[in-house]
Design a protein around this motif. Structure first.
Motif, PDB file in Angstrom:
ATOM      1  N   LEU A 195      23.924  65.238  -9.633  1.00  0.00           N
ATOM      2  CA  LEU A 195      23.613  65.320  -8.334  1.00  0.00           C
ATOM      3  C   LEU A 195      24.232  65.451  -7.407  1.00  0.00           C
ATOM      4  CD1 LEU A 195      21.264  61.959  -9.419  1.00  0.00           C
ATOM      5  CD2 LEU A 195      20.602  64.150  -8.774  1.00  0.00           C
ATOM      6  N   GLY A 196      25.595  65.218  -7.466  1.00  0.00           N
ATOM      7  CA  GLY A 196      26.557  65.480  -6.202  1.00  0.00           C
ATOM      8  C   GLY A 196      26.610  66.871  -5.878  1.00  0.00           C
ATOM      9  N   ARG A 197      26.646  67.539  -6.893  1.00  0.00           N
ATOM     10  CA  ARG A 197      26.843  69.289  -6.578  1.00  0.00           C
ATOM     11  C   ARG A 197      25.560  69.638  -6.009  1.00  0.00           C
ATOM     12  NH1 ARG A 197      26.954  73.615 -10.741  1.00  0.00           N
ATOM     13  NH2 ARG A 197      27.472  75.293  -9.352  1.00  0.00           N
ATOM     14  N   THR A 198      24.520  69.184  -6.588  1.00  0.00           N
ATOM     15  CA  THR A 198      23.105  69.698  -6.152  1.00  0.00           C
ATOM     16  C   THR A 198      22.872  69.142  -4.685  1.00  0.00           C
ATOM     17  OG1 THR A 198      22.048  69.134  -8.473  1.00  0.00           O
ATOM     18  CG2 THR A 198      20.539  69.255  -6.493  1.00  0.00           C
ATOM     19  N   LEU A 199      23.338  67.868  -4.186  1.00  0.00           N
ATOM     20  CA  LEU A 199      23.551  67.590  -2.832  1.00  0.00           C
ATOM     21  C   LEU A 199      24.171  68.385  -1.912  1.00  0.00           C
ATOM     22  CD1 LEU A 199      22.355  65.504  -0.966  1.00  0.00           C
ATOM     23  CD2 LEU A 199      24.312  64.253  -1.290  1.00  0.00           C
ATOM     24  N   PHE A 200      25.403  68.916  -2.225  1.00  0.00           N
ATOM     25  CA  PHE A 200      26.242  69.832  -1.702  1.00  0.00           C
ATOM     26  C   PHE A 200      25.656  71.250  -1.589  1.00  0.00           C
ATOM     27  CE2 PHE A 200      29.706  73.123  -2.247  1.00  0.00           C
ATOM     28  CZ  PHE A 200      30.142  73.040  -0.831  1.00  0.00           C
ATOM     29  N   GLN A 201      25.065  71.680  -2.810  1.00  0.00           N
ATOM     30  CA  GLN A 201      24.231  72.946  -2.548  1.00  0.00           C
ATOM     31  C   GLN A 201      23.067  72.841  -1.568  1.00  0.00           C
ATOM     32  OE1 GLN A 201      23.441  73.264  -6.749  1.00  0.00           O
ATOM     33  NE2 GLN A 201      24.991  74.799  -7.179  1.00  0.00           N
ATOM     34  N   TYR A 246      20.463  74.578   3.586  1.00  0.00           N
ATOM     35  CA  TYR A 246      19.381  73.975   4.565  1.00  0.00           C
ATOM     36  C   TYR A 246      18.266  73.211   3.719  1.00  0.00           C
ATOM     37  CZ  TYR A 246      22.323  76.467   7.802  1.00  0.00           C
ATOM     38  OH  TYR A 246      23.349  76.851   8.212  1.00  0.00           O
ATOM     39  N   ASP A 247      18.495  72.715   2.472  1.00  0.00           N
ATOM     40  CA  ASP A 247      17.068  72.137   1.799  1.00  0.00           C
ATOM     41  C   ASP A 247      16.913  70.647   2.208  1.00  0.00           C
ATOM     42  OD1 ASP A 247      15.299  72.141  -0.026  1.00  0.00           O
ATOM     43  OD2 ASP A 247      16.004  73.349  -1.519  1.00  0.00           O
ATOM     44  N   THR A 248      16.038  70.481   3.123  1.00  0.00           N
ATOM     45  CA  THR A 248      16.241  69.102   3.833  1.00  0.00           C
ATOM     46  C   THR A 248      15.396  68.258   2.726  1.00  0.00           C
ATOM     47  OG1 THR A 248      15.719  70.016   5.933  1.00  0.00           O
ATOM     48  CG2 THR A 248      15.117  67.712   5.557  1.00  0.00           C
ATOM     49  N   PRO A 249      14.145  68.481   1.997  1.00  0.00           N
ATOM     50  CA  PRO A 249      13.496  67.773   1.028  1.00  0.00           C
ATOM     51  C   PRO A 249      14.506  67.135   0.022  1.00  0.00           C
ATOM     52  CG  PRO A 249      12.229  69.707   1.372  1.00  0.00           C
ATOM     53  CD  PRO A 249      13.685  69.949   2.030  1.00  0.00           C
ATOM     54  N   ILE A 250      15.533  67.992  -0.445  1.00  0.00           N
ATOM     55  CA  ILE A 250      16.227  67.569  -1.472  1.00  0.00           C
ATOM     56  C   ILE A 250      17.402  66.479  -0.888  1.00  0.00           C
ATOM     57  CG2 ILE A 250      18.307  68.157  -3.017  1.00  0.00           C
ATOM     58  CD1 ILE A 250      16.377  69.974  -4.202  1.00  0.00           C
ATOM     59  N   ILE A 251      17.852  66.700   0.261  1.00  0.00           N
ATOM     60  CA  ILE A 251      18.666  65.691   0.921  1.00  0.00           C
ATOM     61  C   ILE A 251      18.171  64.382   0.945  1.00  0.00           C
ATOM     62  CG2 ILE A 251      20.191  65.361   2.905  1.00  0.00           C
ATOM     63  CD1 ILE A 251      20.209  68.231   3.254  1.00  0.00           C
ATOM     64  N   VAL A 252      16.924  64.478   1.685  1.00  0.00           N
ATOM     65  CA  VAL A 252      16.129  63.287   2.230  1.00  0.00           C
ATOM     66  C   VAL A 252      15.866  62.498   0.492  1.00  0.00           C
ATOM     67  CG1 VAL A 252      14.229  62.182   2.900  1.00  0.00           C
ATOM     68  CG2 VAL A 252      15.327  64.105   4.075  1.00  0.00           C
TER      69      VAL A 252
END
Lengths: 373, 447
Positions: A324-330, A335-341
């Motif tokens: 998940l950490g690396r996914t968040l970084f990616q 600029y993938d807002t839905p994943i960050i949120v």
């Protein structure tokens, strides 16, 4: 009314009244606590949404991307090449508008922020913009669920090992404080100033680059072994270095903190008393030292469990661990807002729930604590 | 108060580790001052962002020169000499018809086992119509004369790369020219000894001149080595010191002092102010710290000042503020605060003169201990590509190194140099903070 003149009926009613009042107190406390925690979560998520949308700038980037992509798509399509320029331009505009509508860009950002907020709070995480899961889905829920097991594996093994092992060693040290090993542990505790990914680089240097016995990164060999046992062994081999770097980076400070903490309780009078009575060292540790420190240990454990959710952003990135950490970084990079949120909302809910439950757990394990007072 | 401090600092002497920490920190401060004075900011940035024209004299991926002391096989060291600096001997003989012969001779010792990367000659000449002519010879230690090349200087700037010369390759019947030049014919062993490079230039006009620069790209370079862009790593290593110290110290001081002031104000006024601070802290705990910083770095600005500000703001409302609050609540009940209130001291006076000074013993160890975290935070962000776009820092070196596969290809010096500096800096503050903690909070020492 003095106690001497109380009738049994009156005593009964006083008891009942006390019970009622404590029930009311607990209910009132529960209600206000849930409300404040919920408001906290709402504000936290809203702030994340605003920042993750960059006050609207992400829109500009996304619109530009959509325009480029659709223009390219239509210009390269042989079927449209016979069209005259104006009709083709109109077609492009129409497709762009449709695509913007699909992504939701036709609504002003301020309104969209609240829509995001509502969906996020209802755990409707929506669809990712650029990132897809390995199975090809764009559902944020599926992407996060797919990346959860690697993170749980890495963080779970390392953090649980850290937790139990450091408590065990700290208990031993607090029993023999001032001993050689105690001094060694104290001397080594500043090593935790160095973050895990940094130890990771050194471990890669020694074991992957120098000795060539462990892989540089990733989670399984490529191609993944077919046999289940081989697969597990391959994962284990890849897990070793990132896990070790997470452990090294916190181990000594964690032991030092627990040891100091236990020592404060080990010097209490009642512990001396127990020792004077000739109780076994084991019993003293369990009943007289560990028991009063239980609330803190439980807090640490709870924070550890929810910490698993965030993953280890830098360590996962350095070791190319698909968590998940690396996914968040990616996601941030694309600029993938839905994943960050999505990732933030789940953390926020977990944290709020944990904080809420902990209040009651404290009251259960520590008789001095009363809920709502 | 002063006496208190004096005795505290005397106690530091009882901790050898703390003294070591202080010495390292003082050394780093000294290096920072030296760096900022000798390589001013604008010069550092220009060099760091400069390309081939700044760094053409350096080899790529060269290890630091001191590895020759530890390695059995010696690596060729890099150097660059020129006629303008009078390092190359020049003798000019001219006749009366305007024709001159310029003989440029440079002798150098070659004692390495690993061949150099490349030999390059840069010619600068001035002429009106008649192009000067150059012939190059290399005399080996066993007195063989290798005719390298003969050519006319067709422009004002001519570059001659030894390894690229196809004619010479055919003549020497070899694939790799550089090893062929530095070994006996038909052997793979390097021939050690004194080599002599003779460049003979002829000019055919009276005002015509030739200047030559001989650049020898070895396998090792300087104290720190070089990176993929031929940059001397000494520059970012030196400049990394003031950047790391400034970032770490400013973030630590900003965070701790602001946290303490806000906690003091909150506890003193109580009521909604206190409530508000607690709620903000709760909200901040929900926010993902690293993710927010990365978002700010990706979306808004990677400038170190912006990141520093964001770091401080996000770090104020954390668990620390609750810890200070708990202590302030106790201090608020003390008699001397009652006395201050009785003589009519203003709120600000009580907060800044009576409440906060009481917390200094708690503040200082925590402040020093938090420095490494911030130093490493800057490096962490740089490593994932969010470092300041212009500043040369340690994290940037590690990022360049990992982006160029330094660990796979065995350029260990590239990672180890900035990494060791980071560790030394981090540990110095951590050890000192640890000792200060035990000095200022004696309860821990007894335990």
């Amino acid at each position: 009314m003095s106690a001497i003149t109380q009738t049994p009926a009156e005593k009964q009613s006083i008891k009942k009244f006390r019970l009622n009042s404590s029930l009311i107190r607990i209910l009132r406390y529960t209600f206000t606590r849930i409300l404040t925690l919920f408001i906290t979560v709402v504000i936290g998520i809203y702030l994340t949404i605003v920042i993750a949308n960059m006050g609207g700038y992400v829109d500009v980037i996304m619109k530009g991307e959509i325009r480029d992509r659709i223009t390219q798509l239509i210009l390269n399509n042989k079927a449209y090449q016979q069209m005259d320029v104006e009709t083709r331009q109109a077609l492009i505009q129409e497709k762009i508008a449709a695509e913007e509508k699909r992504v939701g860009l036709d609504v002003p950002i301020a309104i969209r922020n609240f829509r995001y907020l509502k969906n996020a709070l209802l755990l409707d995480l929506g669809r990712a913009i650029n990132i897809t899961s390995d199975s090809g889905s764009k559902q944020v829920r599926l992407i996060l669920l797919e990346r959860l097991p690697p993170t749980l594996l890495l963080m779970g093994t390392s953090q649980l090992f850290l937790f139990f092992f450091s408590i065990f060693i700290a208990l031993n040290l607090s029993r023999n404080y001032g001993s050689f090993w105690d001094k060694v542990m104290i001397a080594l505790s500043p090593s935790s100033a160095v973050p895990p990914w940094f130890y990771g680089i050194f471990l890669i240097l020694i074991f992957a680059s120098g000795l060539k016995i462990l892989p540089f990164g990733g989670m399984v060999d490529a191609p993944p072994p077919v046999n289940k046992i081989d697969y597990a062994l391959s994962v284990l081999k890849h897990l070793l270095l990132p896990g070790l770097s997470l452990i090294i980076s916190s181990f000594f400070l964690s032991v030092y903190n627990y040891r100091t903490f236990f020592l404060i309780y080990a010097t209490e009078d009642y512990v001396d008393m127990a020792r004077a009575k000739g109780l076994k060292a084991n019993d003293i540790e369990r009943k007289y030292i560990l028991r009063p420190t239980l609330p803190n240990i439980i807090t640490n454990f709870a924070l550890l469990i929810i910490g698993l959710w965030t993953g280890a952003l830098f360590t996962e990135t350095v070791f190319l661990w698909p968590g998940l950490g690396r996914t968040l970084f990616q996601a941030i990079g694309q600029y993938d807002t839905p994943i960050i949120v999505g990732s933030t909302i789940i953390y926020a809910y977990l944290l709020a729930m944990t904080v809420f439950i902990l209040n009651f757990v404290y009251a259960l394990v520590d008789p001095r604590v009363k809920i709502g007072e | 108060m002063l006496n208190n401090f004096r005795s505290s600092f005397q106690k530091i002497l009882m901790y050898p580790s703390a003294i070591a920490g202080v010495l390292v920190i003082l050394f780093l401060v000294g290096v920072s001052v030296y760096t900022v004075i000798t390589i001013p900011y604008s010069k550092a940035i220009n060099m760091w962002r400069g390309g081939e024209e700044v760094w053409y004299q350096n080899p790529k991926f060269a290890s630091p020169a001191w590895i020759n002391y530890f390695s059995k096989q010696k690596y060729a060291e890099s150097f660059a000499v020129s006629t303008t600096e009078a390092e190359i001997q020049t003798t000019t003989t001219s006749n009366d018809r305007g024709v001159s012969t310029i003989e440029m001779i440079y002798e150098f010792d070659y004692l390495a086992d690993i061949y150099p990367q490349e030999l390059i000659l840069y010619f600068k000449s001035s002429f009106k119509e008649k192009q000067p002519f150059i012939s190059i010879e290399l005399i080996t230690p066993d007195e063989r004369t290798i005719r390298i090349a003969n050519f006319a200087l067709t422009g004002k700037d001519v570059t001659y790369r030894f390894s690229q010369d196809e004619k010479l390759r055919t003549k020497l019947r070899t694939k790799d020219l550089i090893p062929a030049l530095f070994s006996l014919p038909e052997t793979e062993q390097p021939l050690k000894g004194t080599y002599k490079l003779i460049i003979t230039g002829s000019t055919f006009e009276t005002d015509s001149t030739i200047d030559a620069e001989f650049v020898f790209h070895g396998q090792v370079f300087g104290w720190a080595g070089t990176d993929h862009a031929r940059r001397d790593l000494m520059l970012p290593l030196l400049w990394g010191v003031p950047v790391a110290l400034a970032f770490g110290l400013l973030a630590a001081i900003g965070t701790s002092v602001l946290t303490m002031i806000i906690a003091a104000v909150g506890t003193w006024y109580g009521g909604w102010v206190d409530e508000l601070i607690q709620r903000i802290t709760e909200i901040n705990l929900v926010l993902p710290f690293f993710a927010l910083l990365i978002m700010i770095g990706t979306f808004y600005s990677r400038s170190i000042v912006v990141i520093l500000g964001a770091t401080i703001i996000l770090s104020i409302f954390t668990g620390g503020i609750l810890g200070y609050r708990a202590v302030f609540l106790q201090v608020k009940q003390s008699m001397y605060i009652e006395a201050a209130k009785a003589y009519g001291a203003s709120n600000m006076r009580i907060i800044f003169k009576y409440l906060i000074p009481r917390m200094i013993p708690l503040l200082i160890p925590g402040l020093v201990q938090s420095v490494p975290a911030f130093v490493f935070l800057e490096a962490s962000l740089a490593v994932i590509g969010l470092g300041d776009p212009v500043l040369p820092t340690w994290g940037k070196i590690i990022q360049d190194a990992s982006a160029n596969g330094a660990l796979y290809k065995g350029y260990y010096y590239w990672v180890l140099e900035p990494a060791s500096l980071l560790i030394v800096t981090g540990l110095a503050f951590a050890i000192l903070g640890f000792a200060l903690d035990r000095i200022f909070n004696p309860k821990l020492r007894e335990a």
